[in-house]
Design a protein around this motif. Structure first.
Motif, PDB file in Angstrom:
ATOM      1  N   ALA A 116     -65.805  32.932   8.414  1.00 24.15           N
ATOM      2  CA  ALA A 116     -64.795  32.211   9.061  1.00 24.15           C
ATOM      3  C   ALA A 116     -64.456  32.640  10.543  1.00 24.15           C
ATOM      4  CB  ALA A 116     -63.403  32.269   8.256  1.00 24.15           C
ATOM      5  N   SER A 117     -65.005  34.063  10.820  1.00 25.20           N
ATOM      6  CA  SER A 117     -64.599  34.556  12.035  1.00 25.20           C
ATOM      7  C   SER A 117     -65.980  35.155  12.883  1.00 25.20           C
ATOM      8  CB  SER A 117     -63.738  35.689  11.997  1.00 25.20           C
ATOM      9  OG  SER A 117     -64.415  36.831  11.076  1.00 25.20           O
ATOM     10  N   GLU A 118     -67.137  34.909  12.271  1.00 28.81           N
ATOM     11  CA  GLU A 118     -68.371  35.233  12.795  1.00 28.81           C
ATOM     12  C   GLU A 118     -69.372  34.072  12.472  1.00 28.81           C
ATOM     13  OE1 GLU A 118     -68.983  37.741  14.442  1.00 28.81           O
ATOM     14  OE2 GLU A 118     -67.185  39.106  14.075  1.00 28.81           O
ATOM     15  N   ARG A 119     -70.240  33.792  13.727  1.00 28.85           N
ATOM     16  CA  ARG A 119     -71.168  32.717  13.455  1.00 28.85           C
ATOM     17  C   ARG A 119     -72.329  32.972  12.430  1.00 28.85           C
ATOM     18  NH1 ARG A 119     -75.278  30.554  18.135  1.00 28.85           N
ATOM     19  NH2 ARG A 119     -76.754  29.188  16.892  1.00 28.85           N
ATOM     20  N   PHE A 120     -72.804  34.265  12.615  1.00 34.60           N
ATOM     21  CA  PHE A 120     -73.628  34.858  11.592  1.00 34.60           C
ATOM     22  C   PHE A 120     -73.318  35.968  10.712  1.00 34.60           C
ATOM     23  CE2 PHE A 120     -76.578  33.141  15.053  1.00 34.60           C
ATOM     24  CZ  PHE A 120     -77.195  31.970  14.194  1.00 34.60           C
ATOM     25  N   VAL A 121     -73.686  36.449   9.770  1.00 38.62           N
ATOM     26  CA  VAL A 121     -73.351  37.491   8.866  1.00 38.62           C
ATOM     27  C   VAL A 121     -73.280  38.753   9.656  1.00 38.62           C
ATOM     28  CG1 VAL A 121     -73.749  38.998   6.504  1.00 38.62           C
ATOM     29  CG2 VAL A 121     -74.325  36.317   6.669  1.00 38.62           C
ATOM     30  N   ALA A 122     -74.028  39.285  10.406  1.00 40.94           N
ATOM     31  CA  ALA A 122     -73.860  40.552  10.967  1.00 40.94           C
ATOM     32  C   ALA A 122     -73.076  40.352  12.349  1.00 40.94           C
ATOM     33  CB  ALA A 122     -75.147  41.346  11.085  1.00 40.94           C
ATOM     34  N   GLY A 123     -72.811  39.012  12.966  1.00 45.51           N
ATOM     35  CA  GLY A 123     -72.259  38.876  13.973  1.00 45.51           C
ATOM     36  C   GLY A 123     -72.754  37.748  14.957  1.00 45.51           C
ATOM     37  N   GLU A 124     -72.782  37.995  16.266  1.00 46.87           N
ATOM     38  CA  GLU A 124     -73.202  37.013  16.928  1.00 46.87           C
ATOM     39  C   GLU A 124     -74.746  36.637  16.900  1.00 46.87           C
ATOM     40  OE1 GLU A 124     -72.324  38.044  21.136  1.00 46.87           O
ATOM     41  OE2 GLU A 124     -70.127  38.426  20.628  1.00 46.87           O
ATOM     42  N   THR A 125     -75.689  37.273  16.359  1.00 44.77           N
ATOM     43  CA  THR A 125     -76.913  37.215  16.433  1.00 44.77           C
ATOM     44  C   THR A 125     -77.584  36.951  14.863  1.00 44.77           C
ATOM     45  OG1 THR A 125     -77.007  38.400  18.514  1.00 44.77           O
ATOM     46  CG2 THR A 125     -79.186  37.718  17.140  1.00 44.77           C
TER      47      THR A 125
END
Lengths: 215, 215
Positions: B161-170
């Motif tokens: 809900a707050s990140e595009r991918f699991v570990a963040g932006e990439t």
């Protein structure tokens, strides 16, 4: 919170925290540490949950405030930030071999001991798995955990009959996890290395004598 | 055996082999692959045991003949050997975050599905754990596995809900393991992503549409 160095939250009662402490000692680096009192259930306090919502140690808080949990992730940060005296391997081949043997030590040794202890201990009723969620114990698991630790000892005896260290010629993170698993099995699961496993005992004497083992 | 490129032993029936195939597809590298027929129990043949005594896929045979098993160890070799288009993170901080989230996806998602399937399937009696040793099934585990997968879906819904991918932006290896866990849960454990988990479904649509997902 901003600090110059990362800060490690840990506990002397946690075999996973020990894996990180030994790694730091082998690196010869100075990382500030803060003890979390697991006996007093401090890991479930609001103050600690603000640092690690999963209520687990170890946790490494980076200078920018990000919290890294999971031993292998904390190791990765430390290895990249303090590359001298590598413990996760040198070239691609060795890095892969260390990763493979470290994982076998964890999945076949460390994890069965943890599983056996957590599904048996009266003090861990309703907490059969570490982390933020409650799970009831399944006592049937414990006998299987013991069988797994027996197989772990047999397999690592065979490995160490032909290699000085778990991942090969050089001491590595694979030795750290194996040492932590053996000591945890001995102290908390009444399963020391069998007398007949001479190679494993030779290896144990060598790695347990390193100053880092006391970390 | 000496080859110029490493050789991957894998199976379309293995969710762990799929984690490596997706990684290779995302890298855009060409790694020769050889199928092992798990349906015909080829992994227990003497020929395959000579390659991997643990009777598991995937296994990567290096040019010098060394065999690397364990998905994360194979990934490490490939990442170091083919550093372009990193999937295990860039700087120390990102490498640690990818390692942490990939491991959560495995321990909280992938592993419970595997455990639930292996302790339930009639075809896996006496083979409750993958590897060289025989372990009987413990049917009581299966209900706990389902509860763990429910919690995994809830926790990753909050994350995505707050990140595009699991570990963040990439996009990273953390997405690969999460995708493999979701598809495995859907197909083999009758646990698709709940309808109400909109962020997780948004993420799934994006990563499942990448060409690598078909690898």
């Amino acid at each position: 919170m901003t600090t110059e160095s990362p800060l490690l939250y840990e506990s002397k009662a946690s075999p996973n925290a020990r894996r990180v402490r030994i790694f730091i000692a082998e690196k010869g680096i100075g990382i500030p540490m803060r003890a979390v009192d697991l006996g007093a259930k401090e890991q479930f306090s609001d103050a600690y949950k603000a640092i690690n919502p999963r209520s687990q140690v170890p946790a490494l808080v980076l200078p920018d405030g990000a919290t890294i949990t999971e031993v292998t992730a904390i190791w990765r940060y430390l290895e990249e930030t303090y590359p001298e005296r590598p413990l996760l391997g040198g070239d691609a081949r060795t890095k892969a071999l260390v990763a493979m043997w470290e994982r076998r030590a964890e999945l076949d040794g460390f994890a069965p001991v943890m599983e056996g202890v957590r599904n048996a201990a009266a003090s861990l009723k309703g907490r059969a798995l570490s982390g933020p969620h409650a799970y009831e114990q399944i006592p049937e698991i414990v006998a299987r955990s013991r069988k797994r630790v027996e197989n772990f000892y047999d397999d690592f005896e065979a490995r160490l009959a032909s290699e000085r260290f778990v991942a090969g010629e050089t001491y590595s993170a694979a030795d750290i996890t194996t040492l932590a698993a053996v000591d945890f099995a001995t102290k908390a699961f009444s399963m020391p290395i069998p007398e007949r496993h001479l190679a494993l005992r030779r290896w144990y004497e060598e790695v347990a004598a390193r100053p880092s083992a006391g970390a």
